[in-house]
Write an enzyme that holds these catalytic residues in place. Structure first.
Site, mmCIF file in Angstrom:
data_model
loop_
_atom_site.group_PDB
_atom_site.id
_atom_site.type_symbol
_atom_site.label_atom_id
_atom_site.label_comp_id
_atom_site.label_asym_id
_atom_site.label_seq_id
_atom_site.Cartn_x
_atom_site.Cartn_y
_atom_site.Cartn_z
ATOM 1 N N ALA A 1 3.269 5.915 -5.587
ATOM 2 C CA ALA A 1 4.214 5.040 -5.078
ATOM 3 C C ALA A 1 3.387 3.611 -5.396
ATOM 4 C CB ALA A 1 4.284 5.268 -3.784
ATOM 5 N N CYS A 2 4.249 2.529 -5.521
ATOM 6 C CA CYS A 2 3.695 1.343 -5.789
ATOM 7 C C CYS A 2 2.540 0.870 -4.844
ATOM 8 C CB CYS A 2 4.799 0.284 -6.088
ATOM 9 S SG CYS A 2 4.792 -0.933 -4.680
ATOM 10 N N LEU A 3 1.667 0.168 -5.637
ATOM 11 C CA LEU A 3 0.312 -0.189 -4.542
ATOM 12 C C LEU A 3 0.661 -1.043 -3.557
ATOM 13 C CD1 LEU A 3 -2.044 -1.135 -7.652
ATOM 14 C CD2 LEU A 3 -2.105 0.894 -6.326
#
Length: 273
Positions: free
Chosen positions: A176-178
């Site tokens: 998942a995006c940071l």
């Protein structure tokens, strides 16, 4: 069971065929790689992959996206977005994902239109409906297509079909995006995103398979699978992680005894309700 799975695949292919031309938001993850591969098989040059390069997207994932499209001879556009310029993003409110996804898909939509591509699609699956996902609201509002959900495919099914198709991503850990590594309300900055990216890259280099490094102020909360707890606590591994995390800018380094799970930052939302 196999008949049901391949019926879903047939439904997916028919759905994609009806789109005629499509730009796919491509992150090089399990879902978007599978979707892109199937779409390219069906529509050929009428498919374009669009990858958003930003501080929330690790460089290794960008490199994998570029390499896959080159290998498969798929049209690929990398566009740069500074998420810090998205109003409200850095304040990290509970609807941060909505704000970000809305801005990103507007950009992807503009690229698709410029290239005379009829639709934009993304790779969410049926499992994504079971968690707090404000980004899906942006997807719906902008008319972005979700072919994998349309076909009723789950993550496990996508992995199984990916394996059948010979895609190396079939066993790739979920990503998942940071920006999802920060507790809601904590300010997100480019510096903090780099800290998290470096920390997770180190865990990857140590051979951990599925993990997250959650950030609370200057404290790192490491989530790994319970079966990898002992590995994390091995003296040599533990000392190296602590040493390098502190070099990255963390003051404290902790291990979450619950272990890795998706969306653990959303647990704070439940407590507020």
């Amino acid at each position: 069971m196999q008949d049901e799975l391949h019926n879903k695949l047939a439904h997916l292919k028919e759905y994609i065929k009806e789109l005629d031309s499509v730009a796919i938001a491509f992150s090089s993850g399990v879902d978007s790689t599978f979707l892109l591969k199937v779409a390219h098989e069906i529509l050929g040059d009428n498919v374009m992959a669009i990858t958003v390069q930003s501080g929330s997207f690790p460089k290794r994932e960008l490199n994998e996206a570029i390499a896959f499209c080159k290998k498969e001879d798929i049209r690929h556009k990398v566009c740069q977005v500074d998420e810090m310029k998205i109003e409200g993003f850095s304040q990290n409110p509970p609807n941060r994902c909505y704000l970000c996804k809305h801005a990103l898909f507007e950009k992807i939509g503009a690229i698709a239109e410029k290239n005379e591509i009829a639709y934009v699609a993304e790779g969410s699956n049926m499992d994504d409906l079971g968690d707090y996902r404000p980004g899906l609201q942006a997807v719906a509002e902008l008319g972005v297509k979700s072919p994998l959900r349309e076909a009723g495919l789950t993550k496990a099914e996508i992995r199984e079909l990916s394996k059948e198709m010979g895609l190396s991503t079939w066993e790739k850990p979920s990503f998942a995006c940071l920006a999802s590594r920060f507790v809601y309300g904590e300010t997100i900055s480019k510096e903090k995103l780099i800290m998290v990216e470096n920390a997770e890259q180190l865990l990857l280099e140590h051979g951990f398979r599925q993990f997250r490094v959650r950030m609370h102020g200057r404290m790192a909360r490491i989530e790994v699978l319970p079966e990898e707890f002992l590995k994390l606590l091995q003296e040599e591994v533990r000392e190296d992680i602590v040493k390098q995390f502190k070099q990255f800018g963390f003051t404290y380094v902790t291990m979450d005894l619950t272990g890795y799970r998706m969306g653990s930052m959303n647990e704070t939302l439940d407590k507020k309700n």
